[in-house]
Design an enzyme around this catalytic site. Sequence first.
Site, PDB file in Angstrom:
ATOM      1  N   SER A  93      -1.888   4.722  -2.469  1.00 17.06           N
ATOM      2  CA  SER A  93      -3.255   4.419  -2.065  1.00 17.06           C
ATOM      3  C   SER A  93      -3.264   3.776  -0.673  1.00 17.06           C
ATOM      4  O   SER A  93      -2.723   4.346   0.272  1.00 17.06           O
ATOM      5  CB  SER A  93      -3.911   3.522  -3.126  1.00 17.06           C
ATOM      6  OG  SER A  93      -5.299   3.463  -2.955  1.00 17.06           O
ATOM      7  N   ASP A 336      -6.594   9.526  -5.963  1.00 23.55           N
ATOM      8  CA  ASP A 336      -5.853   8.308  -5.641  1.00 23.55           C
ATOM      9  C   ASP A 336      -4.506   8.226  -6.360  1.00 23.55           C
ATOM     10  O   ASP A 336      -4.427   8.368  -7.579  1.00 23.55           O
ATOM     11  CB  ASP A 336      -6.725   7.120  -6.034  1.00 23.55           C
ATOM     12  CG  ASP A 336      -6.258   5.815  -5.424  1.00 23.55           C
ATOM     13  OD1 ASP A 336      -5.080   5.721  -5.053  1.00 23.55           O
ATOM     14  OD2 ASP A 336      -7.079   4.896  -5.300  1.00 23.55           O
TER      15      ASP A 336
END
Length: 816
Positions: A93, A336
């Site tokens: 991320s 993500d």
Amino acid sequence: MKEKELRLAIVFFGGVSLAIYQHGINREILNLIRASKLYHRNRLGEDSNVPSFRSRYPDEPERSTGEVYLQCFSAIGQHLSLRVMVDVISGSSAGGINGIALARALAHDLSLAPLTDMWLAEADMLKLLAPEAKARLWSKWIFWPFVRPLLARLHREGLFIGKIDAEMQERVSVFLRSRWFKPPLDGPRLAALVLDGLTAMERPEASTESLLPPGTRLDLLVTATDFRGLDRSIFIHDPPMVKEREHRHLLRFRLDHDKAGHLQSDFDLDNLPSLAFAARASASYPGAFPPAQLREMDDLLASHHKPWPARSRFLARNFSGYRDQSKNPEEAVLVDGSILDNKPIMATLEAIRAHSAFREVDRRLVYIDPHSQMDKAVASSTVPGFFATLRGALSDLPRTDPTYNELADVSRYNKQVRRLKETIYYARAEVAKLIEQATGGRISGSFSIHDLRHWRLTSTNLLAGTPIVYDSYMRALALEGLDFVVELINGACHFSRDSAQAHRVQESIEQWARNQAILLSDSYRMPENAYENTDVPAFAKIVIDFGLVYKKRRLNFVLHEINALYTNTSLMDSCSTEPEDLDLIKIQIHKLIDEMSIYDDSSFLSGQAIAMCRKLFLADLGQMEIEQFVSAHDSAISSLVKRLGIECDMARRNDDADAVLSSSLVLNLEPRCRSAILSGYLGYFYWDIILRPVVNALSLEAGPIEEILIDRISPDDFVSLTVPDTTRMLLGGTFAGFGGFLSRATRENDYLWGRLHAVDRLFDILASTVPANTRHEINFHALKKAAFERVIEEEAGRLRLIPDLVARLRDAISAL
């Protein structure tokens, strides 16, 4: 002088807007590695005209922390020649974005300074909102009156820390009134921002520069989540095969800096779109950003009239599973990376094990966790409500699940490595006696390459008298060689490792080996008159022609034994060999290992060999039973294996190793040193029987036997400075992690703390690698204080919105 490598593997955890904190840490890691390179250049006379850090790196301020790190290396250099490098980076991320930036900077010795201004100015909620999603003046106007009371309530409950100013109120208002039920943030804008930042780092003269020394490589691993996933085959009893869906997706990048100084890089200008796409995919926070697809990057590049030269290479490396399942990578939907792998420690450990050091190595896994314990909710004795349970199950628990299992695995791994080294230490004398007996004592005198080859081929017979151990071990080596044959065939036929076709290839080759008496039921004894690689039975021929993992394992063990000669006092007492002489032998052995990288895939095979594999295994394999298939194609399989053995030419690798270890480099060593090295080489059969079960359990395969110590950089580890009126250092974790996007003052705060935390912890790591008996002679406290002062001097003018914090930090540093 004793030489040592401090090798860092950096793991960046996810943290949303706390990415700016990690960027501050990156600035210091880069300065540390630059200082290490500069120190060794000056020490070796490669660049004697460079008097200071600033002269070499004009992108740095007049008084940079790099100068302090350089002073530290000079002080350490009075006792130890220490080289520091980063050779593995992973991130998820927001951590993935920072991992990409650091990897590019290290790969080509580039500055991170252009990204600092980008983070401070552009990581703003109003600039990240998609134009079509952003609230207009009267959008959902009914929420206007509630914004200030909402923020006040969140502040009272500790969900907002610090001053709530007009800038923050405006951004919260716009965010809450923006588009609902669709991601409000702009994915292409994020990709463009990362692409522009990575491009701004470029400097034309750096095309051949790298902070990785020649003969090393850098691996970058970025996590993503494949929303649709790929089918994986698992072979069980009944039914024979089942399929499960795999959603974890690792995006891999690599720099190879060969010993001649040439760079093969996934971090140059041609690869920037690939890196930007990886950052965009890894940071696609669900509900905030839309998922990432390749066509989005294609459209972005087309709108900017920019090419993507390395696109096909990126897809071949990172989306081969799609090709294997006849799927189009264009259809992959990535979200993500923190959903399934927010803390990619295990992937980092696997990458570490593929890296070997030339000198004694201190291997560290440094994980960067931007989340303080103060940010985590206090455990409650009450039963959570409906929404709290739902949020925890869907988001909070998967993302913040502690790293307990991974870190516990590393601790167990290190414990086994220590025991493995003790086993080696206590078994050395016995193995040396066996080799003395096998060679008739000639190992201590003069011998030729032909003698060494004969000893290598026959010394195992000393253990043949215990067939329950010896025969099962030799059979395992033959199977290891057959596994490599299977890998070559699968590579030529493009069968994925877990496919049904690959499984059938494995069964076919093993059945063929049984038919050819390669996998025996009786004795695996070697003939006493074996003087050439051709004078051996069929099972040994398979090991010689295809035993790649064994060959690497043996040479790495020889390196381990040579490294012990640098540090083992009991050996050096009777061995006055100069370290430089051992260095020369290690250089030759490293060359032997490096040359075997040609076998990393099947691309070295000729077109005819590939055609033979495909003709044999793409046609009838799935139509017949295994035994029937092997019986019908026995001669074709034999011809194929013979052809593969000739093209691999691994017997020559044995001859090359024999040549090195029978050369004057070894023969001129003191007898005790020579015996230690040759016992490691000729006696490796014995060592392997002792060590192989543990080595396999540790997944070391052919890698070095090294402990991996763990260090953390986080807000909770910063104990050197006590700053009055500071209860919480980092502010970006508020508002569900998006707090940094609401205020530049918050970003300035977190960035400054990131630099200071990194200074503190990096000096701690440097101190811990210096021998304890000399550590007190280096004033690490004064060096830390000087580096803290440099950070404040450099950043005071830039960080104009936090003057109170800067002033308090100055006072605290002065008081040290």
